[in-house]
Write a protein that holds these residues in place. Structure first.
Motif, PDB file in Angstrom:
ATOM      1  N   VAL A   1       0.810  -1.049  -0.092  1.00  0.00           N
ATOM      2  CA  VAL A   1       0.089   0.068  -0.239  1.00  0.00           C
ATOM      3  C   VAL A   1       0.741   1.445  -0.145  1.00  0.00           C
ATOM      4  O   VAL A   1       0.594   2.211  -0.867  1.00  0.00           O
ATOM      5  N   LEU A   2       1.961   1.385   0.777  1.00  0.00           N
ATOM      6  CA  LEU A   2       2.641   2.435   0.827  1.00  0.00           C
ATOM      7  C   LEU A   2       3.439   2.660  -0.517  1.00  0.00           C
ATOM      8  O   LEU A   2       3.672   3.687  -0.729  1.00  0.00           O
ATOM      9  N   LEU A   3       4.032   1.652  -1.062  1.00  0.00           N
ATOM     10  CA  LEU A   3       4.583   1.849  -2.490  1.00  0.00           C
ATOM     11  C   LEU A   3       3.577   2.360  -3.493  1.00  0.00           C
ATOM     12  O   LEU A   3       3.833   3.340  -4.291  1.00  0.00           O
ATOM     13  N   ALA A   4       2.309   1.704  -3.493  1.00  0.00           N
ATOM     14  CA  ALA A   4       1.144   2.453  -4.223  1.00  0.00           C
ATOM     15  C   ALA A   4       0.878   3.637  -3.803  1.00  0.00           C
ATOM     16  O   ALA A   4       0.756   4.670  -4.826  1.00  0.00           O
ATOM     17  N   TRP A   5       0.664   4.079  -2.768  1.00  0.00           N
ATOM     18  CA  TRP A   5       0.536   5.486  -2.369  1.00  0.00           C
ATOM     19  C   TRP A   5       1.594   6.480  -2.609  1.00  0.00           C
ATOM     20  O   TRP A   5       1.229   7.578  -3.366  1.00  0.00           O
ATOM     21  N   SER A   6       2.877   6.130  -2.648  1.00  0.00           N
ATOM     22  CA  SER A   6       4.051   6.857  -2.927  1.00  0.00           C
ATOM     23  C   SER A   6       4.194   7.132  -4.512  1.00  0.00           C
ATOM     24  O   SER A   6       5.052   7.731  -5.095  1.00  0.00           O
ATOM     25  N   ASP A   7       3.456   6.401  -5.190  1.00  0.00           N
ATOM     26  CA  ASP A   7       3.632   6.193  -6.602  1.00  0.00           C
ATOM     27  C   ASP A   7       5.029   6.079  -7.177  1.00  0.00           C
ATOM     28  O   ASP A   7       5.422   6.694  -8.303  1.00  0.00           O
ATOM     29  N   THR A   8       5.702   4.940  -6.689  1.00  0.00           N
ATOM     30  CA  THR A   8       6.921   4.763  -6.996  1.00  0.00           C
ATOM     31  C   THR A   8       6.997   3.891  -8.272  1.00  0.00           C
ATOM     32  O   THR A   8       5.946   3.061  -8.488  1.00  0.00           O
ATOM     33  N   PRO A   9       7.848   3.787  -9.101  1.00  0.00           N
ATOM     34  CA  PRO A   9       7.795   3.080 -10.185  1.00  0.00           C
ATOM     35  C   PRO A   9       8.135   1.407 -10.018  1.00  0.00           C
ATOM     36  O   PRO A   9       8.993   0.665 -10.451  1.00  0.00           O
ATOM     37  N   ILE A  10       7.460   0.770  -8.942  1.00  0.00           N
ATOM     38  CA  ILE A  10       7.900  -0.494  -8.432  1.00  0.00           C
ATOM     39  C   ILE A  10       6.239  -1.122  -8.516  1.00  0.00           C
ATOM     40  O   ILE A  10       5.222  -0.542  -8.305  1.00  0.00           O
ATOM     41  N   ARG A  11       6.523  -2.390  -9.218  1.00  0.00           N
ATOM     42  CA  ARG A  11       5.065  -3.046  -9.368  1.00  0.00           C
ATOM     43  C   ARG A  11       4.783  -3.638  -7.900  1.00  0.00           C
ATOM     44  O   ARG A  11       5.144  -4.759  -7.275  1.00  0.00           O
ATOM     45  N   SER A  12       4.092  -2.735  -7.035  1.00  0.00           N
ATOM     46  CA  SER A  12       3.784  -3.118  -5.632  1.00  0.00           C
ATOM     47  C   SER A  12       2.987  -4.221  -5.604  1.00  0.00           C
ATOM     48  O   SER A  12       3.303  -4.927  -4.276  1.00  0.00           O
ATOM     49  N   GLY A  13       2.068  -4.875  -6.289  1.00  0.00           N
ATOM     50  CA  GLY A  13       1.425  -5.988  -6.064  1.00  0.00           C
ATOM     51  C   GLY A  13       2.327  -7.167  -6.226  1.00  0.00           C
ATOM     52  O   GLY A  13       2.182  -8.131  -5.500  1.00  0.00           O
ATOM     53  N   SER A  14       3.575  -7.083  -6.712  1.00  0.00           N
ATOM     54  CA  SER A  14       4.410  -8.404  -6.698  1.00  0.00           C
ATOM     55  C   SER A  14       5.007  -8.376  -5.214  1.00  0.00           C
ATOM     56  O   SER A  14       5.429  -9.560  -4.892  1.00  0.00           O
ATOM     57  N   VAL A  15       5.037  -7.371  -4.438  1.00  0.00           N
ATOM     58  CA  VAL A  15       5.550  -7.372  -3.094  1.00  0.00           C
ATOM     59  C   VAL A  15       4.599  -8.270  -2.310  1.00  0.00           C
ATOM     60  O   VAL A  15       5.066  -9.308  -1.565  1.00  0.00           O
ATOM     61  N   ILE A  16       3.512  -8.008  -2.037  1.00  0.00           N
ATOM     62  CA  ILE A  16       2.670  -8.727  -1.439  1.00  0.00           C
ATOM     63  C   ILE A  16       2.510 -10.204  -1.831  1.00  0.00           C
ATOM     64  O   ILE A  16       2.179 -11.136  -1.177  1.00  0.00           O
ATOM     65  N   ILE A  17       2.426 -10.560  -3.431  1.00  0.00           N
ATOM     66  CA  ILE A  17       2.399 -11.908  -3.764  1.00  0.00           C
ATOM     67  C   ILE A  17       3.604 -12.627  -3.198  1.00  0.00           C
ATOM     68  O   ILE A  17       3.418 -13.853  -3.017  1.00  0.00           O
TER      69      ILE A  17
END
Length: 436
Positions: free
Chosen positions: A196-212
């Motif tokens: 959620v923090l990665l998605a909120w900060s709009d970083t160029p990282i596929r945040s969904g892969s983190v939780i997976i």
């Protein structure tokens, strides 16, 4: 006359009989705590009691205890004993050593006292890897899981940190007596919070892969495989209990994910299904390396001996490659997973037979890349987004995929048994001395 001779050679319930029962119970406790199937535990205990002169024993194996009842002949009263399994910690190196000791005892190469001392030595051995390495292996498993579904280097680093934080927090809670359910839920919640923090900060990282990646690290693959093996083999009580334990663990993971995603949606954090990472439909170098890393990390976390790490890595690549190729043929996730697990189950069991080690050591780590982390995360996103029906269907598919892994492994072993039956284990032809 023949019956009288059998009664004359029947041992009394003396010190040696009690020592034999204690040895068999300790063997069963160690094997069950290490994750072995009920069938294998029963067989090992039977070999110990037969080898040391107690042929008429009844053995009862459940998830929480092992029991042994000996009925002497000649009208003497029966003797029953039980050992509780209070902590079930994976230690495949110890499991291999116990199997070797049981083989030696059954072959008549160890006296009763020698077996007793050998088992004490196995219990007292240090683990094959230091504690910091096993903790790091679980975090590496999360990082490799992120790579497996298309995440890059930074996503892998984030998954590593999220898994490490979740594991350390769970360990801290465990020392204070908090139930495993809440430990697992909090670990999944921490992984979701990083996403959620990665998605909120709009970083160029596929945040969904983190939780997976975090989900893949925490799905109980070992218990899942053994529960299906026990159930299919007919040990319904133990298999059902293990399966319920698995379902509770998955429920805890989903609870942790769902709570954070729900709060994020209420706060307006942009989390959607549009850019959700998925596994590639063709074999790619990065994902192949990720599959090998997952298998090796899983093996280190479960304390598999170093000699088997390379075969485990090859098995992980084989499992992942088979799954991807089957998905390319438009097979649904559950059948593709079942077939890939069957292939690994057959080949891994054949290799384990050759090395004379439990099949779990060579098979279980290899199926770790097949864990349905993406389906579980997608299902929770659908539920929190308001599409309850679609979310429930996806979660059911995730559960079916998880069960297909355990069933496939067992089917692979059974196919091997049909093609190449295991060698029959001969009983000792003479009663060995039970005195040191």
């Amino acid at each position: 006359m023949e019956a009288a001779l059998r009664g004359a050679h029947e041992p009394g319930v003396g010190a040696e009989a009690y020592t034999t029962m204690d040895l068999a119970l300790r063997v069963g406790e160690l094997m069950l705590a290490g994750g072995e199937t009920a069938e294998s535990v029963d067989r090992a205990m039977s070999r110990i009691t037969y080898a040391y002169g107690l042929p008429h024993c009844e053995i009862d194996v459940t998830l929480a205890a092992v029991g042994l009842s000996y009925l002497p002949r000649g009208g003497r009263p029966p003797v029953t004993a039980e050992r509780r399994v209070r902590r079930r910690l994976p230690n495949y190196a110890r499991l291999v050593a116990v199997h070797e000791m049981v083989r030696a005892a059954a072959a008549g190469r160890l006296t009763l006292q020698e077996s007793k001392f050998a088992l004490s030595d196995i219990i007292g051995r240090p683990t094959v890897y230091p504690n910091w390495l096993t903790v790091g292996a679980l975090s590496l498993l999360g990082a490799a899981g992120a790579v497996l579904v298309g995440g890059g280097f930074y996503a892998a680093v984030a998954a590593f940190v999220a898994t490490l934080l979740g594991e350390r927090t769970g360990e801290w809670l465990g020392r204070r007596g908090i139930a495993d359910f809440f430990q697992m839920a909090l670990a999944a919640a921490i992984g979701s919070l990083v996403t959620v923090l990665l998605a909120w900060s709009d970083t160029p990282i596929r945040s969904g892969s983190v939780i997976i990646g975090v989900v893949i690290a925490h799905i109980p693959g070992r218990a899942l495989v053994v529960s299906m093996q026990d159930g299919i083999a007919g040990d319904l009580v133990t298999g059902t209990t293990r399966l319920v334990e698995v379902l509770f663990t998955i429920t805890a993971i989903l609870s942790g994910i769902g709570s954070i995603i729900y709060l994020a949606a209420r706060w307006g954090v942009p989390i959607s299904l549009e850019n959700l990472p998925t596994a590639p439909r063709s074999v790619a170098a990065a994902q192949t390396l990720g599959a090998a890393a997952i298998a090796v990390a899983f093996a280190v976390f479960h304390l598999v001996p170093r000699a088997y790490l390379l075969p485990v890595a090859v098995g992980g690549v084989l499992a992942w490659g088979s799954y991807v190729e089957l998905r390319q043929l438009e097979l649904p996730a559950a059948p593709a997973t079942a077939i890939a697990a069957t292939v690994v189950g057959a080949l891994g069991t054949a290799y384990a037979r050759q090395r004379r080690v439990p099949a779990l050591v060579c098979v279980t780590p290899c199926i770790a890349p097949l864990m349905p982390g993406t389906l579980m995360y997608r299902g929770m996103l659908e539920l929190t987004g308001g599409d309850t029906g679609q979310g429930a269907l996806i979660l059911v598919e995730a559960l079916a995929t998880a069960l297909a892994i355990g069933a496939g492994v067992y089917i692979g072993a059974e196919l091997l048994r049909v093609i190449r039956p295991a060698r029959r284990i001969l009983r000792p032809t003479r009663r060995i001395s039970t005195r040191a």
